[in-house]
Design a protein around this motif. Structure first.
Motif, PDB file in Angstrom:
ATOM      1  N   VAL A 279     -36.445  10.453  10.468  1.00  0.00           N
ATOM      2  CA  VAL A 279     -35.175  10.386   9.748  1.00  0.00           C
ATOM      3  C   VAL A 279     -35.174  11.467   8.671  1.00  0.00           C
ATOM      4  O   VAL A 279     -35.996  11.453   7.746  1.00  0.00           O
ATOM      5  N   MET A 280     -34.232  12.417   8.793  1.00  0.00           N
ATOM      6  CA  MET A 280     -34.101  13.487   7.803  1.00  0.00           C
ATOM      7  C   MET A 280     -33.171  13.078   6.669  1.00  0.00           C
ATOM      8  O   MET A 280     -33.409  13.403   5.515  1.00  0.00           O
ATOM      9  N   ASP A 281     -32.113  12.360   6.993  1.00  0.00           N
ATOM     10  CA  ASP A 281     -31.171  11.910   5.969  1.00  0.00           C
ATOM     11  C   ASP A 281     -30.426  10.700   6.523  1.00  0.00           C
ATOM     12  O   ASP A 281     -30.259  10.567   7.746  1.00  0.00           O
ATOM     13  N   ILE A 282     -29.990   9.834   5.637  1.00  0.00           N
ATOM     14  CA  ILE A 282     -29.263   8.638   6.041  1.00  0.00           C
ATOM     15  C   ILE A 282     -28.238   8.315   4.971  1.00  0.00           C
ATOM     16  O   ILE A 282     -28.493   8.472   3.756  1.00  0.00           O
ATOM     17  N   GLU A 283     -27.066   7.892   5.399  1.00  0.00           N
ATOM     18  CA  GLU A 283     -25.971   7.587   4.486  1.00  0.00           C
ATOM     19  C   GLU A 283     -25.310   6.287   4.923  1.00  0.00           C
ATOM     20  O   GLU A 283     -24.662   6.250   5.978  1.00  0.00           O
ATOM     21  N   PRO A 284     -25.470   5.192   4.164  1.00  0.00           N
ATOM     22  CA  PRO A 284     -24.845   3.916   4.542  1.00  0.00           C
ATOM     23  C   PRO A 284     -23.324   4.021   4.525  1.00  0.00           C
ATOM     24  O   PRO A 284     -22.732   4.756   3.718  1.00  0.00           O
ATOM     25  N   ILE A 285     -22.690   3.293   5.416  1.00  0.00           N
ATOM     26  CA  ILE A 285     -21.234   3.259   5.523  1.00  0.00           C
ATOM     27  C   ILE A 285     -20.732   2.027   4.787  1.00  0.00           C
ATOM     28  O   ILE A 285     -21.185   0.902   5.056  1.00  0.00           O
ATOM     29  N   LYS A 286     -19.817   2.234   3.874  1.00  0.00           N
ATOM     30  CA  LYS A 286     -19.268   1.125   3.116  1.00  0.00           C
ATOM     31  C   LYS A 286     -18.379   0.262   4.000  1.00  0.00           C
ATOM     32  O   LYS A 286     -17.837   0.727   4.997  1.00  0.00           O
ATOM     33  N   SER A 287     -18.228  -0.985   3.597  1.00  0.00           N
ATOM     34  CA  SER A 287     -17.419  -1.912   4.381  1.00  0.00           C
ATOM     35  C   SER A 287     -15.972  -1.466   4.451  1.00  0.00           C
ATOM     36  O   SER A 287     -15.288  -1.665   5.469  1.00  0.00           O
ATOM     37  N   SER A 288     -15.484  -0.828   3.395  1.00  0.00           N
ATOM     38  CA  SER A 288     -14.081  -0.384   3.377  1.00  0.00           C
ATOM     39  C   SER A 288     -13.832   0.779   4.320  1.00  0.00           C
ATOM     40  O   SER A 288     -12.700   1.029   4.723  1.00  0.00           O
TER      41      SER A 288
END
Length: 507
Positions: free
Chosen positions: A317-326
């Motif tokens: 994993v080089m980068d990860i960005e969580p997705i908001k519920s909205s």
């Protein structure tokens, strides 16, 4: 005269015993109690010795005419069996019955009886006596057929057309926990499955009901005629139950038919099998939507795996960005969304290409709650896979992701196996190998998924030191690494003759 009259008044109503001359009250026998006992035996018609037939193979006693029952020593069931074998008890009134202690290995069982009976037309007599039974060995019909290699009358043929055996290892633990194999005469490993042999059809049918309750499967029944007595119209059959388990396993990728995706709340056709229990639990990696496929629904619209755990590839994993519920795309009629998983965008590099390329692979995953930059993850490379599936070919290939992540990779597997301080019990199949990749992957799944191991009995490994077992989840060296704590383990109890002898000497 007054003295004579006094003796006469005191002797009114008494007679002399006709045997010994003792003064007694009148009774129909004109004898005292002692003389009646010497003259009359109310237990004369009751035999004082008997025989019990015991099968040492299954540890059951014969109950005439042909039933075999399981009774422990000095139990109510064994006492009832002894009383049934005593002829003549109907002529007397049974007051009390109990066992007289004998050596457990003496092959003698003594029963002490107290009976009442009426003699000489009105005199009630009580007598206590002992009946001794000799235990003889006799092989029952079931054990006889076992020794004659013609022991089974029904067989359950369990099969799964899959490339890994994780489902069978899970089923083995279910059988051990619920003791579904107690009445099994034998278990034989066969290609793609197991054969379970039973003495009668009712035991086999009970086991089939257990399988259909624990796993999504279907079965067919057939029978074969062995013999036919035309005079008594008696037929002898051998019954066969062919049971097929769904050909998918945990961590497999499947492609759902279009009709089934609509029934499951519009879930994506490409789903990951989260676990296989009484139903198939699916999760959509691109939306974290979950669904359950029951056995009836599956066999109405069957599907197979397009990728199995043997094709997993390691990524970094080089980068990860969580997705908001909205920011999630929600449409009417969408099914349930998992609250345990976090949807995230992730950029990956294949572990074998690390340092050789700067191009990253973008994907969407449901593992945002456990992944962070620098971690390793296992996934399927759909762009490099040769998939031959009718449902997959109908999809828009531009919308098919290049990589589907399955789970986090926790470093060297051999180090995890050496640090594993627990074990599982097994059936006597002589086929479980500690170096088997499928079995070790199953153990890894148990460590990583607490819900998956709820129906599995986990035992401490006595060969390893108990000081290294974490007491709770807060007492582990690496909190991110999956662990099974002490509170989830059971003590493996072994009782043998040596331990029993030491306990007797201590007393």
């Amino acid at each position: 005269m007054e003295y004579i009259n006094s003796d006469t008044e005191n002797s009114i109503g008494n007679i002399l015993c006709c045997q010994c001359g003792v003064s007694i009250k009148p009774n129909p026998s004109n004898m005292c109690v002692g003389c009646v006992r010497t003259q009359v035996d109310i237990t004369e018609s009751i035999p004082k010795q008997g025989t019990l037939y015991f099968c040492s193979g299954c540890e059951r006693y014969l109950q005439p005419p042909g039933e075999w029952v399981k009774c422990s020593l000095e139990s109510r069931e064994l006492l009832a069996l002894c009383l049934r074998k005593m002829k003549g008890l109907t002529r007397v009134k049974l007051v009390d019955a109990g066992f007289v202690w004998t050596e457990p290995h003496s092959k003698r069982i003594k029963v002490k009886l107290t009976v009442h009976a009426e003699v000489f037309g009105g005199t009630m007599l009580e007598q206590v006596f002992i009946v001794e039974f000799t235990v003889n060995h006799q092989m029952c019909d079931d054990c006889h057929r076992t020794e004659a290699k013609d022991y089974w009358r029904a067989v359950v043929q369990l099969r799964q057309k899959a490339e890994n055996k994780k489902t069978f290892y899970y089923l083995e633990q279910l059988i051990l926990k619920y003791r579904a194999h107690d009445q099994t005469l034998g278990i034989k490993p066969i290609h793609e499955g197991l054969d379970f042999f039973y003495a009668n059809i009712s035991q086999a049918r009970k086991f089939v009901d257990f399988l259909t309750t624990m796993l999504p499967c279907k079965y067919q029944q057939s029978k074969k005629l062995l013999s036919h007595d035309i005079h008594s119209n008696i037929h002898t059959y051998k019954f066969t139950f062919s049971v097929e388990i769904v050909p998918v396993s945990k961590d497999s990728v499947i492609c759902l038919p279009k009709k089934l995706t609509q029934q499951l709340g519009g879930i994506s056709p490409l789903c990951l099998v989260n676990r296989v229990t009484s139903a198939i639990h699916l999760i959509d990696p691109s939306s974290a939507q979950i669904a359950e496929v029951s056995s009836n629904v599956y066999w109405r619209d069957p599907f197979t795996s397009i990728c199995n755990p043997k094709q997993l590839v390691e990524y970094v994993v080089m980068d990860i960005e969580p997705i908001k519920s909205s920011e999630r795309l929600i449409f009417p009629g969408q099914g349930s969304v998992s609250q345990k998983h976090v949807l995230a965008d992730v950029w990956l590099v294949r572990e074998s290409d690390l340092g050789m390329t700067e191009n990253t692979i973008h994907s969407r995953t449901h593992l945002g709650h456990i992944l962070k930059p620098g971690d390793s993850a296992l996934g399927y490379s759909l762009s490099d896979s040769n998939i031959n599936d009718e449902n997959f070919e109908k999809l828009d290939q531009d919308k098919v992701p290049d990589v589907i992540l399955v789970k986090k990779h926790y470093g060297d597997k051999s180090a995890r196996r050496r640090a594993r301080l627990w074990k599982l019990k097994h059936l006597d199949l002589n086929e479980v190998d500690s170096q088997n990749n499928d079995y070790n992957d199953f153990l890894d799944d148990l460590e990583e998924d607490p819900t998956y191991r709820q129906n599995v009995n986990i035992f401490k490994d006595p060969k390893k030191t108990a000081s290294g077992i974490p007491v709770d989840s807060n007492n582990v060296e690496d909190p991110s690494a999956p662990q099974i704590t002490l509170e989830e383990m059971l003590d493996d109890l072994h009782i043998d003759d040596v331990d029993m002898a030491e306990a007797d000497n201590a007393e």
